[in-house]
Design an enzyme around this catalytic site. Structure first.
Site, PDB file in Angstrom:
ATOM      1  N   PHE A 158      -6.624  -6.210  -1.175  1.00 62.84           N
ATOM      2  CA  PHE A 158      -7.826  -5.971  -0.378  1.00 62.84           C
ATOM      3  C   PHE A 158      -8.130  -7.222   0.448  1.00 62.84           C
ATOM      4  CE2 PHE A 158      -8.118  -3.360  -4.192  1.00 62.84           C
ATOM      5  CZ  PHE A 158      -8.353  -2.100  -3.667  1.00 62.84           C
ATOM      6  N   LEU A 159      -7.135  -7.666   1.187  1.00 58.96           N
ATOM      7  CA  LEU A 159      -7.252  -8.912   1.934  1.00 58.96           C
ATOM      8  C   LEU A 159      -7.630  -8.639   3.380  1.00 58.96           C
ATOM      9  CD1 LEU A 159      -4.000 -10.691   0.660  1.00 58.96           C
ATOM     10  CD2 LEU A 159      -6.312 -10.812  -0.316  1.00 58.96           C
ATOM     11  N   CYS A 215      -3.815  -1.958   8.543  1.00 58.91           N
ATOM     12  CA  CYS A 215      -4.197  -1.109   7.415  1.00 58.91           C
ATOM     13  C   CYS A 215      -4.849   0.210   7.810  1.00 58.91           C
ATOM     14  CB  CYS A 215      -5.142  -1.878   6.479  1.00 58.91           C
ATOM     15  SG  CYS A 215      -4.387  -3.302   5.675  1.00 58.91           S
ATOM     16  N   LYS A 228      -7.185   2.208  -3.200  1.00 56.82           N
ATOM     17  CA  LYS A 228      -6.848   1.499  -1.962  1.00 56.82           C
ATOM     18  C   LYS A 228      -7.046   2.398  -0.743  1.00 56.82           C
ATOM     19  CE  LYS A 228      -4.857  -1.382   0.948  1.00 56.82           C
ATOM     20  NZ  LYS A 228      -5.499  -2.621   1.402  1.00 56.82           N
ATOM     21  N   LYS A 268      -2.671   3.183   9.661  1.00 59.51           N
ATOM     22  CA  LYS A 268      -1.598   3.799   8.872  1.00 59.51           C
ATOM     23  C   LYS A 268      -2.118   4.389   7.563  1.00 59.51           C
ATOM     24  CE  LYS A 268       0.313  -0.199   6.320  1.00 59.51           C
ATOM     25  NZ  LYS A 268       0.181   0.391   4.977  1.00 59.51           N
ATOM     26  N   THR A 318       0.847  -1.183   0.000  1.00 60.82           N
ATOM     27  CA  THR A 318       0.000   0.000   0.000  1.00 60.82           C
ATOM     28  C   THR A 318       0.884   1.235   0.000  1.00 60.82           C
ATOM     29  OG1 THR A 318      -1.759  -1.160   1.181  1.00 60.82           O
ATOM     30  CG2 THR A 318      -1.802   1.241   1.250  1.00 60.82           C
ATOM     31  N   GLY A 369     -17.836  -1.047  18.738  1.00 60.07           N
ATOM     32  CA  GLY A 369     -16.798  -1.699  19.533  1.00 60.07           C
ATOM     33  C   GLY A 369     -15.815  -0.690  20.083  1.00 60.07           C
ATOM     34  N   GLY A 403      -8.361  -1.070  14.582  1.00 64.72           N
ATOM     35  CA  GLY A 403      -6.920  -1.228  14.695  1.00 64.72           C
ATOM     36  C   GLY A 403      -6.428  -2.002  13.495  1.00 64.72           C
TER      37      GLY A 403
END
Length: 441
Positions: free
Chosen positions: A152-153, A263, A207, A266, A122, A256, A260
């Site tokens: 995109f996992l 991805c 992305k 950052k 990325t 929730g 975190g």
């Protein structure tokens, strides 16, 4: 096709294994000899369901190999993927492209024929053009094109995401590179999965825009959850009512303790910095970053209220420390904010996580690790559900309550309900977006 995958981190390893399962000849490169030796033994250095078996299958078929020798991997490769880390740079929040550019330079010096250099990492808009410049400078005679192919996992579902993607995004500058990328992804094209071919900048932006939007969606529902607590609404019902609108959808609408992972933190930061650089401030994204940090700290206040205003001298069992289930990844996990606050406040903390101990032992000093939630809850003043692993979705709440000194629960993933807690004998229960401190209230 012959493919070289530079980097065997999460993205590189999953992508390399899956490409080999497509039938391509893949060689994965990493500078860490210990990691390569581990992979050659059939051991996977990350936790991702199904990855170990798929890797062994393709190694045995002769389609997948591992090496520390980048020159060997690049020699004869038709496509070279760069899948190295792009962590947040200290001091300014930009993505650190040091590893990307170093890989590009080394690839250029070792090319032996035409290849498409594909950035899988990325990277901010404009990076692929910089990669091209770095490579041309390192080897003016090199014959190559660059392409952008963002991943995109979802951690915990990465193989399914790779094999059955919502879309594949490919950014190229010419037909020659487009043809190579089309051949790489032919198995998906034949099964009619969408292949979106764009220019380099659009692929890079897709992305960041996608991740920023999802982070915004999570943060929005967490803000609505806070208001629900104030007015007496139930966030689960609100989320369901919203999600049934086809324009909104039900994904990423689960309240929730904040987002975190590797991805969202950052990437939102990098997008915000890019906006500042180009005098086009990403005001929504900047607010999302700020509010997400506040949400994590607000969870600490919620726990403090549950425990009568102080953590000092309390025993607290924390269930789940990874940023989500089905991964061992703890990068920017809410636990890294919440658990140190408990320990720093004088609490004795016991933690249980099916995969988090390996990273967590170093990241969460001062906690006691247990393998069993009931053992962790013995004599505890409260239990906190931080990650919704399946192991914590079907707890025997009556048994859990009986093990505790004072049966109180902070369900920060809304796995259970006030009714569940009351029936099990809990004297206090809090969740997110439907708060009730006492079952008798």
């Amino acid at each position: 096709m012959r493919i070289a995958m530079i980097g065997t981190g999460y993205v590189g390893l999953v992508s390399g294994v899956c490409f080999s399962d497509f039938g391509h000849e893949v060689i994965c490169v990493d500078k860490n000899p210990a990691k390569i030796e581990m992979l050659e033994r059939g051991e996977v250095p990350i936790y991702e369901p199904g990855l170990d078996a798929l890797m062994v299958k393709n190694v045995e078929a002769g389609r997948l190999t591992f090496t520390t020798d980048l020159a060997k991997a690049v020699d004869g490769a038709e496509a070279v993927f760069i899948a190295v880390g792009t962590p947040t740079r200290r001091g300014d929040g930009h993505a650190d492209l040091t590893y990307v550019m170093a890989a590009a330079e080394e690839i250029a010096q070792n090319l032996t024929g035409y290849a498409v250099i594909v950035t899988k990492s990325t990277v901010p808009v404009g990076t692929n053009r910089k990669v091209k410049q770095v490579m041309a400078k390192a080897n003016p005679e090199a014959d190559f094109d660059v392409a952008s192919n963002p991943e995109f996992l979802r951690e915990g579902a990465a193989i399914e995401d790779f094999m059955k993607p919502d879309r594949v995004v490919v950014g190229v500058q010419n037909e020659r590179a487009a043809d190579v990328m089309a051949e790489i992804y032919r198995p998906l094209f034949l099964r009619e999965f969408p292949i979106v071919t764009t220019d380099l900048e659009s692929a890079e932006m897709i992305k960041y825009a996608a991740n920023a939007f999802l982070a915004t969606k999570i943060t929005f529902i967490n803000e609505i959850a806070r208001l629900c607590e104030k007015v007496g609404a139930d966030i689960k019902q609100v989320s369901k009512g919203m999600g049934l609108d086809g324009r909104i959808g039900n994904k990423f609408l689960h309240a929730g303790p904040g987002y975190g992972g590797s991805c969202f933190p950052k990437d939102t930061m990098a997008l915000a910095r890019t906006g500042q650089d180009y005098a086009a401030p990403m005001q929504i994204v900047e607010t999302v970053i700020k509010v997400n940090d506040e949400i994590k700290r607000r969870m600490i206040d919620k726990l403090q209220d549950l425990l009568g205003g102080s953590f000092n001298g309390k025993t607290i069992a924390v269930f789940g420390v990874t940023f989500k289930p089905n991964t061992d990844d703890m990068r920017d996990a809410p636990a890294l904010t919440i658990v140190p606050a408990l320990v720093g406040g004088g609490a004795k903390v016991r933690t249980v996580d099916p995969q988090g101990k390996r990273e967590g032992e170093a990241l969460l000093p001062g906690v006691q690790w247990e393998d069993d939630p009931y053992k962790a809850a013995r004599g505890a003043d409260a239990v906190v559900i931080l990650t919704e692993w399946n192991e914590f979705r079907a707890l025997d709440l009556k048994r859990l309550a009986k093990k505790m000194e004072t049966p109180r629960m902070a369900d920060l993933r809304n796995v259970y309900s006030l009714r569940d807690a009351k029936r099990a004998g809990f004297e206090a229960y809090v969740s997110v977006g439907r708060d009730e401190l006492t079952p008798d209230a």
